[in-house]
Design an enzyme around this catalytic site. Sequence first.
Site, short mmCIF file in Angstrom:
data_model
loop_
_atom_site.label_atom_id
_atom_site.label_comp_id
_atom_site.label_asym_id
_atom_site.label_seq_id
_atom_site.Cartn_x
_atom_site.Cartn_y
_atom_site.Cartn_z
CG HIS A 164 -0.23 0.12 2.53
ND1 HIS A 164 0.39 1.28 2.96
CD2 HIS A 164 -0.03 -0.78 3.52
CE1 HIS A 164 0.93 1.11 4.15
NE2 HIS A 164 0.70 -0.14 4.51
CG ASP A 286 0.48 -19.59 13.37
OD1 ASP A 286 0.98 -19.29 14.47
OD2 ASP A 286 0.94 -20.48 12.63
CB SER A 301 1.88 -3.07 5.57
OG SER A 301 0.76 -2.70 6.33
#
Length: 338
Positions: A164, A286, A301
């Site tokens: 992003h 997880d 990210s």
Amino acid sequence: MFYKKKSFKAIILFLAALVLALVCAPTAVFADSGDGLYLGGFPAGFVLGTTKVEVVGLCEVLSDNGTCSPAGEAGIQAGDVIDRINGVEVRKTADINEIIAREYKKYEIEVLRGGDRLTLPITPVSDKLSGGKRIGVLVKDSLNGIGTVTYIDKTNNKFASLGHPVTDGSNKILEIYGGTVYNSLIYDVKKGVRGTPGELRGAFESSIIGNAELNCSCGVYGKLAENYNCSRLIKTSKASIDSVSIGTAYIYSTVYGKEPEMYKISIVKVDKSNKDNRNFVIKVEDKKLLETTGGIVQGMSGSPIVQNGKLIGAVTHVFINDPTRGYGIGIDKMMSSY
């Protein structure tokens, strides 16, 4: 030692489960530093040069007539972006000194403040210590932070990260004029909870991953450092979003130190044509990752998403009200951007 003999049926079930695990889990192939595509998942420290010069504070200038603050007297405030001086664009800190060193009869400084453009008269003074003209501002023309590298393209000597863009306070994509991306290590985690995103806390190292060249809607990209060594990375191939299915996948991310680990997730939605590059909705499954981070946190990210052993995308955002869920971008979009 006590040994319990297994029945033939149990052995068959065990072998079937083993085959299923091998089919579903990504294959870890550690390669040399030759050409190819490699998984990221490791942390990076970004120092990006921006094309705006922001005032972070005011200071006094020692002149022959005593101390004064030309910027303060002109009405400049912390948070202002210096855009022009006497009509000349200011895009880096050095531009300020270069422009005010010129001989003008009067000086006007244009600043951006909260969406407004203000033109303020200002009178530079001669600094008694340096002899140069000064206006008494403390400014920055770069920003820094921690993120994750998505992949290394050794064939073309480039890297991709974040998934992003880096944006300003008004959520506009920042134009950058270069920058340096450093290897980093994660030393602490602020765990995410509903309503409050967590974050990775890291420190920059001196070794360099590469030079940033592009900040766009799909991430931060750049040229790989010369002789970058990929021997500790996993060689991979990519898969189109058309081949992605709902179900089990994995992310590679680093939540402590600098070596990525594999964590199980589920892809719960695929949206190929999403205009905001939110091509996947993912859910962290997880247990180890959930115990450590609460799910997806800031700094993750760019963590690569892998399904059936192939790179399919990267983590981009977390759901504020559910840190176990987040968005991902398809790898085709990332790779076509740079």
